[in-house]
Design a protein around this motif. Structure first.
Motif, PDB file in Angstrom:
ATOM      1  N   GLU A 102     -29.117 -39.258 -13.096  1.00  6.40           N
ATOM      2  CA  GLU A 102     -28.494 -38.011 -13.528  1.00  6.40           C
ATOM      3  C   GLU A 102     -29.385 -37.269 -14.521  1.00  6.40           C
ATOM      4  N   TYR A 104     -32.629 -37.355 -14.563  1.00  2.51           N
ATOM      5  CA  TYR A 104     -33.703 -36.715 -13.797  1.00  2.51           C
ATOM      6  C   TYR A 104     -33.192 -35.485 -13.065  1.00  2.51           C
ATOM      7  N   ARG A 105     -31.970 -35.547 -12.570  1.00  2.00           N
ATOM      8  CA  ARG A 105     -31.389 -34.378 -11.883  1.00  2.00           C
ATOM      9  C   ARG A 105     -31.291 -33.188 -12.829  1.00  2.00           C
ATOM     10  N   TYR A 196     -26.735 -39.496  -5.306  1.00 10.36           N
ATOM     11  CA  TYR A 196     -28.126 -39.302  -5.709  1.00 10.36           C
ATOM     12  C   TYR A 196     -29.118 -39.560  -4.575  1.00 10.36           C
ATOM     13  N   LEU A 199     -31.389 -36.774  -4.046  1.00 16.36           N
ATOM     14  CA  LEU A 199     -32.296 -36.560  -5.171  1.00 16.36           C
ATOM     15  C   LEU A 199     -33.551 -37.415  -5.058  1.00 16.36           C
TER      16      LEU A 199
END
Length: 272
Positions: A102, A104-105, A196, A199
Motif C-alpha cells: 500500500e 508503494y501504491r 495488489y 500493482l
C-alpha cells in the motif's frame, strides 16, 4: 525506545544505527519487538533501522473501529517525515507486507527497495472478509489469549516451538499482549483491502520476497506469485520456518536480507 505524537496519536518506535534507512513494519498481532534480531544486526551493519509500533499495537495509541492499510501508511510516512527521512528501503511481514504494498501504491517515489516477507497480494475473498469480521468480534468478546494459543503452531512451526522455546514465548507474548480493540480495527481494515496483484508488475525498485517453507498462512505459492509478478524480484525460501522466519531462523533471514541490501545501488547522498 522513542515516542512521538503525530496524526492525532502517539507512536512508539525504534531508531537504531546510522547510515541508509531501513524501515521495518511488523505484522498482526505483533509489535515492533518482532524485528529485534534485525534491528540489532542491521543497526550494527551500517544501516539506520526504523521499526514503529503500528497504531493499535505495542506502545502506540489504540484507536477502536476500523484501521485501513492506508491509515497505517500515513502514520508511517508521518513518522519518517518527523525523523527527516525521505527515501528508504521498506520491509514488512504478513500484514506488514500488505502495508508495504500500500505504501508503494501511494508513495512509490520514497522507496529504494522492498522486502515482502510471508505476505499475500490478492484482495480478500467474500468468505475471507466474513472470517475477519467474525474474528474481530471474537477478539473483542474473548480477548487475545485463546486466539494466541490457537494460532501459535501456525505462526511458529511446531518443531521450532520445541527447539526454540524463547522464540515461541516471544511470539505468544506479543500476541497475548496486543490490544483486542487495536487488533479488531486492523482486521476490519484488512477485510476491505485492495487487490495488489495489478500493482506488482508496476513495482520499479529492487524487491526481495521471503517466505518460510512451512508457512501455512501465506504459503510458498503466494510468495512465488509475488516474485513472478514483480519485475526482477528475487525469492528466498527459509527452510524449517513457518510464518515468522525472521525469528525462527534469524541468521538465514538476516543473510538473505543482507545479500539483497548489498545489491542496492548507492544513493546520491552516499556517493558524495
Amino acid at each position: 525506545m522513542s515516542r512521538v505524537s503525530l496524526n492525532g496519536i502517539t507512536v512508539g518506535y525504534e531508531d537504531e544505527g546510522s547510515g541508509e534507512p531501513l524501515v521495518l513494519i511488523h505484522g498482526h498481532p505483533f509489535d515492533r519487538s518482532m524485528w529485534r534480531p534485525q534491528i540489532e544486526h542491521f543497526g550494527r551493519a551500517g544501516w539506520r533501522v526504523i521499526a514503529p509500533d503500528l497504531r493499535g499495537y505495542g506502545e502506540s495509541t489504540v484507536v477502536p473501529g476500523r484501521t485501513t492499510l492506508e491509515t497505517f501508511v500515513r502514520d508511517t510516512a508521518a513518522l519518517l517525515d518527523h525523523l527527516g527521512i525521505d527515501r528508504f528501503v521498506l520491509g514488512g511481514l504478513s500484514m506488514g507486507g500488505q502495508i508495504v504494498m500500500e505504501f508503494y501504491r501511494l508513495l512509490p517515489g520514497r522507496i529504494r527497495g522492498l522486502l515482502l516477507a510471508d505476505t499475500f497480494a490478492a484482495a480478500e475473498t467474500e468468505a475471507g472478509r466474513t472470517v475477519r469480521y467474525e474474528m474481530a468480534e471474537r477478539l473483542l468478546r474473548e480477548g487475545m489469549s485463546g486466539y494466541a494459543e490457537e494460532v501459535l503452531p501456525k505462526m511458529v512451526a511446531p518443531h521450532n516451538i520445541k527447539e526454540l522455546p524463547a522464540v515461541a514465548q516471544h511470539v505468544l507474548a506479543m500476541m497475548s499482549g496486543t490490544s483486542p480493540e487495536g487488533a479488531a480495527a486492523a482486521l476490519r481494515g484488512r477485510a476491505e483491502r485492495p487487490d495488489y496483484i495489478a500493482l506488482l508488475p508496476r513495482i520499479a525498485v529492487p524487491t526481495l520476497v521471503v517466505v518460510g517453507e512451512d508457512d501455512e498462512f501465506t504459503p510458498v505459492s503466494d510468495a512465488r506469485l509475488i516474485q513472478r509478478q514483480v519485475p526482477g524480484a528475487t525469492l528466498e525460501i527459509i527452510r524449517r520456518a513457518a510464518h515468522m522466519p525472521n525469528l525462527e531462523r534469524e541468521a538465514e533471514f538476516n543473510a538473505a536480507l543482507q545479500k539483497f541490501l548489498d545489491t542496492l545501488p548507492p544513493t546520491a547522498a552516499a556517493e558524495r
